[in-house]
Motif scaffolding. Sequence first.
Motif, PDB file in Angstrom:
ATOM      1  N   TYR A  36       1.065   5.822   2.473  1.00 37.11           N
ATOM      2  CA  TYR A  36       1.873   6.580   3.440  1.00 37.11           C
ATOM      3  C   TYR A  36       3.012   7.337   2.773  1.00 37.11           C
ATOM      4  O   TYR A  36       3.633   8.194   3.380  1.00 37.11           O
ATOM      5  N   ARG A  72      12.542   0.743  10.394  1.00 36.37           N
ATOM      6  CA  ARG A  72      12.250   0.929  11.827  1.00 36.37           C
ATOM      7  C   ARG A  72      12.047  -0.427  12.498  1.00 36.37           C
ATOM      8  O   ARG A  72      12.473  -0.634  13.631  1.00 36.37           O
ATOM      9  N   PRO A 122       4.408  11.638   7.870  1.00 41.70           N
ATOM     10  CA  PRO A 122       5.734  12.162   7.504  1.00 41.70           C
ATOM     11  C   PRO A 122       6.350  11.497   6.264  1.00 41.70           C
ATOM     12  O   PRO A 122       7.570  11.441   6.180  1.00 41.70           O
ATOM     13  N   TYR A 123       5.523  11.043   5.336  1.00 43.00           N
ATOM     14  CA  TYR A 123       6.013  10.570   4.023  1.00 43.00           C
ATOM     15  C   TYR A 123       6.982   9.390   4.163  1.00 43.00           C
ATOM     16  O   TYR A 123       8.133   9.465   3.731  1.00 43.00           O
ATOM     17  N   VAL A 124       6.496   8.346   4.798  1.00 43.34           N
ATOM     18  CA  VAL A 124       7.350   7.186   5.061  1.00 43.34           C
ATOM     19  C   VAL A 124       6.836   5.981   4.286  1.00 43.34           C
ATOM     20  O   VAL A 124       5.696   5.559   4.453  1.00 43.34           O
ATOM     21  N   PRO A 125       7.662   5.421   3.413  1.00 39.61           N
ATOM     22  CA  PRO A 125       7.235   4.236   2.673  1.00 39.61           C
ATOM     23  C   PRO A 125       7.330   2.985   3.555  1.00 39.61           C
ATOM     24  O   PRO A 125       7.936   3.024   4.625  1.00 39.61           O
ATOM     25  N   THR A 126       6.738   1.903   3.077  1.00 40.08           N
ATOM     26  CA  THR A 126       6.890   0.635   3.800  1.00 40.08           C
ATOM     27  C   THR A 126       8.345   0.218   3.791  1.00 40.08           C
ATOM     28  O   THR A 126       8.884  -0.207   4.806  1.00 40.08           O
ATOM     29  N   VAL A 127       8.974   0.364   2.638  1.00 38.93           N
ATOM     30  CA  VAL A 127      10.329  -0.176   2.541  1.00 38.93           C
ATOM     31  C   VAL A 127      11.140   0.634   1.534  1.00 38.93           C
ATOM     32  O   VAL A 127      10.606   1.071   0.506  1.00 38.93           O
ATOM     33  N   ASN A 128      12.387   0.875   1.850  1.00 34.57           N
ATOM     34  CA  ASN A 128      13.316   1.459   0.884  1.00 34.57           C
ATOM     35  C   ASN A 128      14.240   0.377   0.313  1.00 34.57           C
ATOM     36  O   ASN A 128      14.441   0.323  -0.889  1.00 34.57           O
ATOM     37  N   HIS A 152      12.540   9.860   9.327  1.00 35.32           N
ATOM     38  CA  HIS A 152      11.590   9.221   8.433  1.00 35.32           C
ATOM     39  C   HIS A 152      12.125   7.950   7.824  1.00 35.32           C
ATOM     40  O   HIS A 152      12.141   7.756   6.621  1.00 35.32           O
ATOM     41  N   TYR A 153      12.585   7.050   8.694  1.00 37.13           N
ATOM     42  CA  TYR A 153      12.973   5.722   8.221  1.00 37.13           C
ATOM     43  C   TYR A 153      11.728   4.975   7.764  1.00 37.13           C
ATOM     44  O   TYR A 153      10.636   5.161   8.298  1.00 37.13           O
ATOM     45  N   SER A 154      11.903   4.115   6.795  1.00 38.06           N
ATOM     46  CA  SER A 154      10.779   3.319   6.299  1.00 38.06           C
ATOM     47  C   SER A 154      10.285   2.392   7.414  1.00 38.06           C
ATOM     48  O   SER A 154      10.980   2.131   8.388  1.00 38.06           O
ATOM     49  N   ASP A 155       9.074   1.877   7.224  1.00 38.84           N
ATOM     50  CA  ASP A 155       8.509   0.948   8.206  1.00 38.84           C
ATOM     51  C   ASP A 155       9.450  -0.238   8.405  1.00 38.84           C
ATOM     52  O   ASP A 155       9.702  -0.681   9.524  1.00 38.84           O
ATOM     53  N   TRP A 156       9.959  -0.767   7.323  1.00 41.07           N
ATOM     54  CA  TRP A 156      10.830  -1.947   7.371  1.00 41.07           C
ATOM     55  C   TRP A 156      12.126  -1.619   8.125  1.00 41.07           C
ATOM     56  O   TRP A 156      12.577  -2.398   8.965  1.00 41.07           O
ATOM     57  N   ALA A 190       7.170   7.100  12.716  1.00 41.26           N
ATOM     58  CA  ALA A 190       8.118   7.921  11.955  1.00 41.26           C
ATOM     59  C   ALA A 190       7.785   9.389  12.174  1.00 41.26           C
ATOM     60  O   ALA A 190       6.688   9.738  12.595  1.00 41.26           O
ATOM     61  N   SER A 191       8.749  10.235  11.915  1.00 39.60           N
ATOM     62  CA  SER A 191       8.494  11.674  11.974  1.00 39.60           C
ATOM     63  C   SER A 191       9.211  12.311  10.799  1.00 39.60           C
ATOM     64  O   SER A 191       9.952  11.648  10.077  1.00 39.60           O
ATOM     65  N   ILE A 192       8.987  13.597  10.603  1.00 41.90           N
ATOM     66  CA  ILE A 192       9.649  14.285   9.499  1.00 41.90           C
ATOM     67  C   ILE A 192      11.167  14.198   9.687  1.00 41.90           C
ATOM     68  O   ILE A 192      11.925  14.042   8.725  1.00 41.90           O
ATOM     69  N   PRO A 233       0.838  -1.210   0.000  1.00 42.32           N
ATOM     70  CA  PRO A 233       0.000   0.000   0.000  1.00 42.32           C
ATOM     71  C   PRO A 233       0.871   1.256   0.000  1.00 42.32           C
ATOM     72  O   PRO A 233       1.693   1.432   0.889  1.00 42.32           O
ATOM     73  N   ARG A 291       1.087   0.771  12.090  1.00 43.51           N
ATOM     74  CA  ARG A 291       0.341   1.982  12.441  1.00 43.51           C
ATOM     75  C   ARG A 291      -0.855   1.707  13.343  1.00 43.51           C
ATOM     76  O   ARG A 291      -1.534   2.623  13.765  1.00 43.51           O
ATOM     77  N   LEU A 303       2.909  -4.854   6.602  1.00 42.05           N
ATOM     78  CA  LEU A 303       3.693  -4.070   7.551  1.00 42.05           C
ATOM     79  C   LEU A 303       3.143  -2.665   7.801  1.00 42.05           C
ATOM     80  O   LEU A 303       3.029  -2.236   8.956  1.00 42.05           O
ATOM     81  N   ALA A 304       2.795  -1.946   6.727  1.00 42.16           N
ATOM     82  CA  ALA A 304       2.383  -0.541   6.893  1.00 42.16           C
ATOM     83  C   ALA A 304       1.188  -0.449   7.834  1.00 42.16           C
ATOM     84  O   ALA A 304       1.177   0.350   8.774  1.00 42.16           O
TER      85      ALA A 304
END
Lengths: 622, 622
Positions: A291, B126, A296-302, B120-124, B115-117, A288, B155, B150-151
């Motif tokens: 986000y 973090r 704060p514009y955070v993707p699931t994964v980079n 802003h690490y990705s969910d994965w 995450a915050s501005i 999805p 949350r 995960l997303a």
Amino acid sequence: MPFVRFQPANVVADVPSGTPIHIAALRAGILDLELPCGGEGACGLCQVEVVGLDAPVLACKTRVTSDLVVRLPDPSQTAARVLGDSHALIDPGLLPGRDCLTPLCRDLRITVPPASIEEHYSDWTRLIRELSRNRGAVSVTCQLPVLRQLAAAARAAGGQLTVGVEESASGQRVRDVRSGHSTAHALGLAVDIGTTTVAAQLVDLDDGSVLGTQTAYNMQIRRGADVISRIDYARSPEHLEELRCLVLETINGLVELLANALPVDPRNIRAAFLAGNTTMTHLALGLPPRYIRESPYVPTVNSVPELRAQEIGLNIDPQAIVAFAPGVGSYVGGDITSGVLCTDLSTSNHDVFLFMDIGTNGEIVIGNTDWVVACACSAGPAFEGAGIKCGMRADEGAIERVAIGGDGEQLEYSVIHGGKPAGICGSGLISLLGELFRQGIIDRSGRFFKSRGASRIVEHQGRRAFLLATAGQARSGKDLVITEADIENLIRTKAAIYAACSLILENVGLTWDAIARVYIAGGFGRYMRVADAIFIGMLPDLPLERFRFIGNSSLTGAYSALLSREHRRRMAEIAARMTYVDMSSNPQYMDRYVKALFLPHTDLEQFPSVAAAFKSRRRNAS
Amino acid sequence: MPFVRFQPANVVADVPSGTPIHIAALRAGILDLELPCGGEGACGLCQVEVVGLDAPVLACKTRVTSDLVVRLPDPSQTAARVLGDSHALIDPGLLPGRDCLTPLCRDLRITVPPASIEEHYSDWTRLIRELSRNRGAVSVTCQLPVLRQLAAAARAAGGQLTVGVEESASGQRVRDVRSGHSTAHALGLAVDIGTTTVAAQLVDLDDGSVLGTQTAYNMQIRRGADVISRIDYARSPEHLEELRCLVLETINGLVELLANALPVDPRNIRAAFLAGNTTMTHLALGLPPRYIRESPYVPTVNSVPELRAQEIGLNIDPQAIVAFAPGVGSYVGGDITSGVLCTDLSTSNHDVFLFMDIGTNGEIVIGNTDWVVACACSAGPAFEGAGIKCGMRADEGAIERVAIGGDGEQLEYSVIHGGKPAGICGSGLISLLGELFRQGIIDRSGRFFKSRGASRIVEHQGRRAFLLATAGQARSGKDLVITEADIENLIRTKAAIYAACSLILENVGLTWDAIARVYIAGGFGRYMRVADAIFIGMLPDLPLERFRFIGNSSLTGAYSALLSREHRRRMAEIAARMTYVDMSSNPQYMDRYVKALFLPHTDLEQFPSVAAAFKSRRRNAS
């Protein structure tokens, strides 16, 4: 001072002895002569003929020491040659060395020594010891069928084995063992998943050769032209799944085309490396993306962990390892880290460079070996031919360059692979916009003057348009036109790019002079004339020799990472080092964008070469 | 000197003040009192009652300071207590600490910060950062569904996640993420794949508790009693597949029993750790075992890479991670490295220890923290009750101890869990053989004297036999007998074990005196009386306190490795350090074996305590 005459333009220049031919050409007013590799003598694409010499010479490496007559090549032929090898624009030193490839998956041809009473290591241990010679001790895993075949395979053919080995960050994985040394080459796939255009390349993993390249529009376009509209569309799980299927269908279609062309069974493709922006990566994986555009514009994964083709739905070997170029954040994705891999940032250059990837999203990276900053702007898909009435991808039949003469009444164009034009691609649009502006057919805000090129200015759906080709001249049998709306669209695109470039430059406390090199990436880039792009105010007004086209560097980076452990390491390092600067939240951005909505810019001082050309034209006119 | 009287035997001893009760018992001639943990006060199994005290005391830790009357427990009750916790025999310091478990797969209950501005690490990323707190930076992978969930999961519930994490040598793998902190406990499976007996244990991965233990005969027995015959049988792919299915059926049957007993769905079992000898491991994986018994005796694999349950055919969660105890060579497998994990070899002991795993194969390990040498002998399945007419596993209904009195006419036995006897297990056979020999009912070569116990010596299928229980006394309604052929079988088994022990000792240049501790492992071991085993010449004639029973240490080691990263590391280290000495090719082995085919041995000097008992008997008789 030697005197050089350039044919067929029949223009001349006096230059100091020792001047390279390409600089002499610039002095003679020739902006056509491109140096794809930036004058390193690497690509061999700036070949010219010197009258009286038997063999062609490279314009970038040949110095003028006496009077010469130089014959320049037909630009459309140059383009065709470039098309033949999509990585020719990259400094070969930045590509994986073909004699020491370490692809994501490769066939290692090894010989496992027989066991003895003294050295009675198990078959698996002896295999690992041989594999370790190539990489030192790392964790090695496999699936059960490998172990089941191992005893017999290790005892046949004098211990000669062909071992399919996958490389990952965590170690090696043996995917198959075959007795004897296989002569078949393993296949891999490199993919650039663009918002508008998807490019795929079939690669020989044994020698690094490119077996084919295909591009197609991303089928997701029907659900939104840019990433924002697709993120919005994907809010429901059903729509997300629809977008996932559309891009997979696009990629799988390209795989089929590539495989059929050889022909080869796509299930023989053992590894794939994909690069895409963060939204494209999320959509391709069915993650999805909402986000990405919510603070704060955070993707699931980079950094996507390595996956299997069957998990993703890629129609290659179901067990093929699939890796993704690591992204930096929501708006700087793997396509950019992949692209930056094609610059010398990751090697040894302390000079500051600017990297611009001009696709539907414009991403700009500035940095050197010490620091790297990236930003993104929403350029829109105009330069990929989308959203432009007669626009098309840089493919067969596309007008890629335009020349207007005779007070705007005469028009010449070159078409990729020749023949009747089917439309106009990004480089053609930049060339056209530059020519319309240079010839005074449009004003600084992009509106047509009625006085110039009047016979070609036609009415199209209630607005004025410029006739590129009549119905009889065009492949479709319909007029090819560029409308005022198209021109506004193009100006918005170039303004977004220039505004982002100038703002990021200010952000890092530098001026244009500090930029030693500008890398221009993007599917259209390699046919684009820098002088045109500067003339319309898209690119900064720097000396032409500082620019270097690197083509679809996202695809080239994916190709390099597919083939080389070192390139995968560099790519991860680039992603780790890169800092993202958010432009959308910067109030100065809109201000700069508005100022750039003129040709070349509201502030002519930023484009001294264009200002000089205006002055000279006025002087000539008076 | 205090005076101690032991009840119910009513024997006495004078001992110096400060003597532990268990030593006083030895002085009084009581050999029954076992110290499973070797006198460390760890297992609590040597409890005795001191008349006049309210609570029982530990015989190993309580010292005699004044005259005492001590009441010893009923041996069959002790056995029942031991059955209740199969790892009670192991020094608790050698088992994984329950408050810091690091199982092969576990549910980590973590909280992923939002995450915050700024951050802003990705969910994965973090998620990985939280996982790294538990292990430092390692490679983390997952399958695609994890990323897809995960997303949303990160949350919900304030970032509280229950993350199923697998540990492997190469890094961590996230197998699932669930929102919130799950209260359900994750399940794991520990399995000892013996040639004759398979034992499986269901384990709570969150707190290390044993939820159930089950054993069954390995169904492969129908295709051969020992590894050699099964290797021969498995030469054809069909037969190999048959053997693979048989052992999988055995294990899956145990899994079903364990799961039904709770009850729980076996698909909730997330991880399994298996230990078996090299042939059993190969057969369970469907790997052709033929090279194990062909020079240079090299198996396909000693350290099996981690696999998935579905690859193997284990009926638990198809994606469960399955690890195997690493083996050393063809004849020293993972069951031994797993067993040695239950000794203090891998911790901090410079004393030399001897480890004996007496199963169908007898494996012997000698070493200390500096060096470890292993050998194997083909003991045969007699002590597992197989190949013995009335033999059975140490299970409910098995005679586990025998006492013969009244000139051989009186017989008492204890049955596991009481009731009518169904057969006799390994410890019962050793006890019986010891009693038959001690009472002079059989001679040193194992033949019956007609003069003693005559009423119990019967004719059975043309050979003499000893009547253990009449048809009326036995569960089956048939006579329970031990035949001369059974006795020959048992003597061959004990001879093979003793010959291997004495030869490996000589190999490392030591004598018996140097052995500080003898660990006895094996499914039967925990009920076995050391004095009986010495008396028949199976175990060396060392002071009783040097022996320590550790039960099915292969299963306990698998349990420990299932639960602890440190134990997995130690196990790998044990396998790496262990040197294998081939006995079968040593000509001295057969010589020693033949010399050991007497009770206790041809050379009585090797068994001074037995020789002394003979002398005292002769003196009493004269």
